[in-house]
Scaffold this motif. Sequence first.
Motif, PDB file in Angstrom:
ATOM      1  N   LEU A 506       0.755  -1.378   0.047  1.00 14.24           N
ATOM      2  CA  LEU A 506      -0.071   0.071   0.029  1.00 14.24           C
ATOM      3  C   LEU A 506       0.986   1.112  -0.089  1.00 14.24           C
ATOM      4  O   LEU A 506       0.471   2.223  -0.704  1.00 14.24           O
ATOM      5  N   ASP A 507       1.926   1.263   0.796  1.00 16.48           N
ATOM      6  CA  ASP A 507       2.799   2.492   0.882  1.00 16.48           C
ATOM      7  C   ASP A 507       3.427   2.877  -0.485  1.00 16.48           C
ATOM      8  O   ASP A 507       3.587   4.009  -0.794  1.00 16.48           O
ATOM      9  N   THR A 508       3.732   1.657  -1.366  1.00 18.09           N
ATOM     10  CA  THR A 508       4.362   2.048  -2.687  1.00 18.09           C
ATOM     11  C   THR A 508       3.298   2.633  -3.413  1.00 18.09           C
ATOM     12  O   THR A 508       3.464   3.454  -4.392  1.00 18.09           O
ATOM     13  N   SER A 509       2.063   2.036  -3.396  1.00 18.29           N
ATOM     14  CA  SER A 509       0.989   2.368  -4.189  1.00 18.29           C
ATOM     15  C   SER A 509       0.404   3.837  -3.961  1.00 18.29           C
ATOM     16  O   SER A 509       0.456   4.692  -4.949  1.00 18.29           O
ATOM     17  N   LEU A 510       0.651   4.229  -2.672  1.00 21.48           N
ATOM     18  CA  LEU A 510       0.069   5.662  -2.439  1.00 21.48           C
ATOM     19  C   LEU A 510       1.228   6.354  -2.796  1.00 21.48           C
ATOM     20  O   LEU A 510       0.866   7.750  -3.275  1.00 21.48           O
ATOM     21  N   ALA A 511       2.634   6.297  -2.936  1.00 23.81           N
ATOM     22  CA  ALA A 511       3.571   6.914  -3.168  1.00 23.81           C
ATOM     23  C   ALA A 511       3.710   7.172  -4.789  1.00 23.81           C
ATOM     24  O   ALA A 511       3.800   8.342  -5.259  1.00 23.81           O
ATOM     25  N   ARG A 512       3.062   6.063  -5.459  1.00 28.82           N
ATOM     26  CA  ARG A 512       3.166   6.013  -7.032  1.00 28.82           C
ATOM     27  C   ARG A 512       2.089   7.259  -7.315  1.00 28.82           C
ATOM     28  O   ARG A 512       2.089   7.982  -8.424  1.00 28.82           O
ATOM     29  N   LEU A 513       0.645   7.148  -6.701  1.00 27.74           N
ATOM     30  CA  LEU A 513      -0.322   7.865  -7.033  1.00 27.74           C
ATOM     31  C   LEU A 513       0.099   9.461  -6.979  1.00 27.74           C
ATOM     32  O   LEU A 513      -0.256  10.430  -7.484  1.00 27.74           O
ATOM     33  N   ALA A 514       0.965   9.859  -5.478  1.00 21.82           N
ATOM     34  CA  ALA A 514       1.385  10.891  -5.246  1.00 21.82           C
ATOM     35  C   ALA A 514       2.233  11.683  -6.218  1.00 21.82           C
ATOM     36  O   ALA A 514       2.197  12.771  -6.823  1.00 21.82           O
ATOM     37  N   GLY A 515       3.085  10.967  -6.697  1.00 21.89           N
ATOM     38  CA  GLY A 515       4.150  11.349  -7.800  1.00 21.89           C
ATOM     39  C   GLY A 515       3.340  11.595  -9.025  1.00 21.89           C
ATOM     40  O   GLY A 515       3.514  12.614  -9.708  1.00 21.89           O
ATOM     41  N   ALA A 516       2.397  10.516  -9.505  1.00 23.33           N
ATOM     42  CA  ALA A 516       1.692  10.950 -10.716  1.00 23.33           C
ATOM     43  C   ALA A 516       0.907  12.227 -10.448  1.00 23.33           C
ATOM     44  O   ALA A 516       0.696  13.176 -11.515  1.00 23.33           O
ATOM     45  N   ALA A 517       0.246  12.664  -9.214  1.00 23.84           N
ATOM     46  CA  ALA A 517      -0.878  13.801  -9.422  1.00 23.84           C
ATOM     47  C   ALA A 517       0.126  14.863  -9.247  1.00 23.84           C
ATOM     48  O   ALA A 517      -0.232  16.033  -9.820  1.00 23.84           O
ATOM     49  N   VAL A 518       1.333  14.976  -8.626  1.00 19.53           N
ATOM     50  CA  VAL A 518       2.154  16.068  -8.661  1.00 19.53           C
ATOM     51  C   VAL A 518       2.590  16.363 -10.275  1.00 19.53           C
ATOM     52  O   VAL A 518       2.593  17.657 -10.593  1.00 19.53           O
ATOM     53  N   SER A 520       1.115  15.790 -12.990  1.00 20.03           N
ATOM     54  CA  SER A 520       0.011  16.185 -13.548  1.00 20.03           C
ATOM     55  C   SER A 520      -0.385  17.389 -13.531  1.00 20.03           C
ATOM     56  O   SER A 520      -0.759  18.224 -14.266  1.00 20.03           O
ATOM     57  N   ALA A 521      -0.140  17.916 -12.045  1.00 17.80           N
ATOM     58  CA  ALA A 521      -0.536  19.406 -11.781  1.00 17.80           C
ATOM     59  C   ALA A 521       0.432  20.179 -12.225  1.00 17.80           C
ATOM     60  O   ALA A 521       0.088  21.277 -12.616  1.00 17.80           O
ATOM     61  N   ALA A 522       1.677  19.776 -12.485  1.00 15.86           N
ATOM     62  CA  ALA A 522       2.511  20.673 -12.825  1.00 15.86           C
ATOM     63  C   ALA A 522       2.380  20.705 -14.541  1.00 15.86           C
ATOM     64  O   ALA A 522       2.715  21.783 -15.005  1.00 15.86           O
ATOM     65  N   ASP A 523       1.784  19.861 -15.016  1.00 20.01           N
ATOM     66  CA  ASP A 523       1.785  19.867 -16.476  1.00 20.01           C
ATOM     67  C   ASP A 523       0.336  20.375 -16.751  1.00 20.01           C
ATOM     68  O   ASP A 523      -0.215  20.219 -18.056  1.00 20.01           O
ATOM     69  N   ARG A 524      -0.489  20.786 -15.841  1.00 21.36           N
ATOM     70  CA  ARG A 524      -2.046  21.009 -15.768  1.00 21.36           C
ATOM     71  C   ARG A 524      -2.843  19.914 -16.666  1.00 21.36           C
ATOM     72  O   ARG A 524      -3.811  20.326 -17.418  1.00 21.36           O
ATOM     73  N   GLY A 525      -2.508  18.720 -16.262  1.00 18.72           N
ATOM     74  CA  GLY A 525      -3.252  17.762 -16.631  1.00 18.72           C
ATOM     75  C   GLY A 525      -4.532  17.184 -16.079  1.00 18.72           C
ATOM     76  O   GLY A 525      -5.221  16.631 -16.722  1.00 18.72           O
ATOM     77  N   GLY A 526      -4.623  17.774 -14.821  1.00 17.87           N
ATOM     78  CA  GLY A 526      -5.889  17.572 -14.111  1.00 17.87           C
ATOM     79  C   GLY A 526      -5.890  15.987 -13.782  1.00 17.87           C
ATOM     80  O   GLY A 526      -5.179  15.416 -13.655  1.00 17.87           O
ATOM     81  N   LEU A 527      -7.398  15.728 -13.882  1.00 19.36           N
ATOM     82  CA  LEU A 527      -7.628  14.351 -13.395  1.00 19.36           C
ATOM     83  C   LEU A 527      -7.047  13.399 -14.550  1.00 19.36           C
ATOM     84  O   LEU A 527      -6.901  12.320 -14.416  1.00 19.36           O
ATOM     85  N   ASP A 528      -7.416  13.865 -15.744  1.00 17.80           N
ATOM     86  CA  ASP A 528      -7.253  13.104 -16.884  1.00 17.80           C
ATOM     87  C   ASP A 528      -5.600  12.694 -16.756  1.00 17.80           C
ATOM     88  O   ASP A 528      -5.295  11.564 -17.435  1.00 17.80           O
ATOM     89  N   GLY A 529      -4.798  13.533 -16.440  1.00 15.80           N
ATOM     90  CA  GLY A 529      -3.409  13.225 -16.447  1.00 15.80           C
ATOM     91  C   GLY A 529      -2.945  12.284 -15.127  1.00 15.80           C
ATOM     92  O   GLY A 529      -2.117  11.145 -15.459  1.00 15.80           O
ATOM     93  N   ILE A 530      -3.659  12.177 -14.237  1.00 15.40           N
ATOM     94  CA  ILE A 530      -3.583  11.204 -13.176  1.00 15.40           C
ATOM     95  C   ILE A 530      -4.030   9.812 -13.751  1.00 15.40           C
ATOM     96  O   ILE A 530      -3.105   8.978 -13.543  1.00 15.40           O
ATOM     97  N   LEU A 531      -5.076   9.705 -14.194  1.00 12.21           N
ATOM     98  CA  LEU A 531      -5.603   8.665 -14.796  1.00 12.21           C
ATOM     99  C   LEU A 531      -4.913   7.843 -15.872  1.00 12.21           C
ATOM    100  O   LEU A 531      -4.638   6.677 -16.003  1.00 12.21           O
ATOM    101  N   ASN A 532      -4.274   8.788 -16.735  1.00 10.94           N
ATOM    102  CA  ASN A 532      -3.622   8.198 -17.819  1.00 10.94           C
ATOM    103  C   ASN A 532      -2.347   7.781 -17.198  1.00 10.94           C
ATOM    104  O   ASN A 532      -1.596   6.668 -17.885  1.00 10.94           O
ATOM    105  N   ALA A 533      -1.656   8.161 -16.252  1.00  9.43           N
ATOM    106  CA  ALA A 533      -0.459   7.710 -15.708  1.00  9.43           C
ATOM    107  C   ALA A 533      -0.709   6.517 -14.951  1.00  9.43           C
ATOM    108  O   ALA A 533       0.460   5.636 -14.892  1.00  9.43           O
ATOM    109  N   LEU A 534      -1.867   6.190 -14.364  1.00  6.24           N
ATOM    110  CA  LEU A 534      -2.143   5.025 -13.444  1.00  6.24           C
ATOM    111  C   LEU A 534      -2.823   3.999 -13.867  1.00  6.24           C
ATOM    112  O   LEU A 534      -2.687   2.834 -13.294  1.00  6.24           O
ATOM    113  N   VAL A 535      -3.789   4.314 -14.606  1.00  2.00           N
ATOM    114  CA  VAL A 535      -4.906   3.246 -15.176  1.00  2.00           C
ATOM    115  C   VAL A 535      -4.395   2.438 -16.350  1.00  2.00           C
ATOM    116  O   VAL A 535      -4.223   3.114 -17.323  1.00  2.00           O
ATOM    117  N   ASP A 536      -4.049   1.041 -16.192  1.00  2.00           N
ATOM    118  CA  ASP A 536      -3.579   0.248 -17.085  1.00  2.00           C
ATOM    119  C   ASP A 536      -4.965  -0.705 -17.364  1.00  2.00           C
ATOM    120  O   ASP A 536      -5.284  -1.548 -16.614  1.00  2.00           O
TER     121      ASP A 536
END
Length: 567
Positions: A506-518, A520-536
């Motif tokens: 779980l800790d690794t999964s949460l860290a992976r989500l936090a990294g993807a969210a940061v 996406s925010a820097a790239d102004r990707g919003g929610l779509d940027g997070i989903l594209n990075a994490l959802v396979d």
Amino acid sequence: MTDHVQPSRPGSDGTATAAGDGESVYRPHHYTARRPPEAGGEPAGTLTLPAVQSVLDGLPGSVTFLLPVFDADGEVTDFHIAAASPDALDIGARRGKELIGLSVAGTYPTVVGSPLWEGYLGALKTGVRWEGEPFEYEEVLAGIPRLSRFAVRASASLGGLVVSWVRLDSGEREQRRLAVMQRLGGMGWADWDLVRNTITWSDETYTIFDRDRAAGPMTLEELTAYVLPEDLPELSAAVERLLGSCRPVDHTFRLTTAGGEVRHMRVVAEAESDVHGHPVEVHGFFQDLTATKRAQAQLLESQQAALAHRSQLTAERDVAERLQHALLPLTHQSLTLAGLTVDVAYHPLQEGLNVGGDWYSAIKLPDGSALLVIGDVAGHGLDAVATMAQLRFTAKGMAITGMPLPAILTRLNTLLLHTAERSFSTATMIMAHYDPATSKLTWVQAGHPPPLLLRRGGAEYLTPPAGILLGAVPAPRYEAASMHLRPGDQLLLYTDGLIEKPREDLDTSLARLAGAAVRSAADRGGLDGILNALVDPVTRRDDVCALHVSLRSPAAPGPAVSASAVS
């Protein structure tokens, strides 16, 4: 002149060397037999082991050439196999030249002192051919005793022995093998002499037909009396083809045994004809297919049941999907809600026949504040969707009345525990209330993954207040936590399908989500940027549901659409 070889004695190197004026040497793969030298000259002729082997290569059956080994007193202590015919075979399944070099006493120790051994010694000493009585010989190979019956002849020649072995039990072995094959295959052979009108069955054929051996084989007339009436016409036609035109048959039919059991049988037969083309003998076998047919019937029944069950599940999935789509309307544009920009995403798992119980709500309350909810019911299918609907609408109704968030979770827990028509189920959930006048966010949770706050280029998970998943215990304790949102803040609520990954903690999964969210925010990707990075779509194993909430900076542009709720 008679060929002559001097007796051999052990040399210092362990080989046999000649004794006397003549020459006879035995070493592995080296042997020379010479005639005695004539007066005043060289030997008249020489015979080598390759020549002996060449002679044996042309002989049928099991023939070996043995050379004696003597001790210091001139007594024979062993024989070595110096040459062997291609068909020579010992009880260890060694054949032909594989036997060359073997010690008789060392390889077959039980032979020493036996009548066979004495016969070898007598033939070597007297030169008279010895032929022993048939005898049984047992050898233990790989822990398994093997008993065989042999007849042996030995003749002295060239200072050694020419030995022939005839296995007398090969026919018996073949009979045993045939019997085992028939028993394992559920088969039995049958012969029909049409000239003498005699029928012969193997023992297994009697077993297949459940017939007393004392009654003898069935005649064709008797057989037809046991065949099921509906199978008799085709069987009769097959027999007519066999006897009329000598065409082979391979036919299945059913019969009733003397004990009343219906058995599925297969008959394969061919006819031998005379010079005029008339059949004189029929050879074939019967095979009991009853067990196979029963297994096929059971397999077909299981397949039909599986298809029916799959059809039921498919129909259930269709109903669940329709209900789910009705309960969770999706918008493809950002929403404005109490000064917040809200994006929603829901990706149901498309694999299999199950529909999950993930849900969300984002509504404007009567006082102008906002209610944000995300939850996940354990399980899949109609039960999960129905439970999700109960929790979702009950929570919404109680929130509209102004009930405190911890009290809402307590009542939802009671509802989940005491809904009589449901099977045991649990659910996780987050409820958040946002007051635009104070920018205060108050939230509660029931065993759900923590919200992720993005602020000033960083990310942190909010510390969860006390709260256990819904439906687990009768009297849980739920507490609320609060914080103030600042302009530019982003808050992500999500279900575990967004972060779960096989063999990842779980800790690794949460860290992976936090990294993807940061990122996406820097790239102004919003929610779509997070989903594209994490959802396979290939590896994910659960539904994915997410609410992305942001408080705009004063200079930031507003959303494309303004709406009051997604519920």
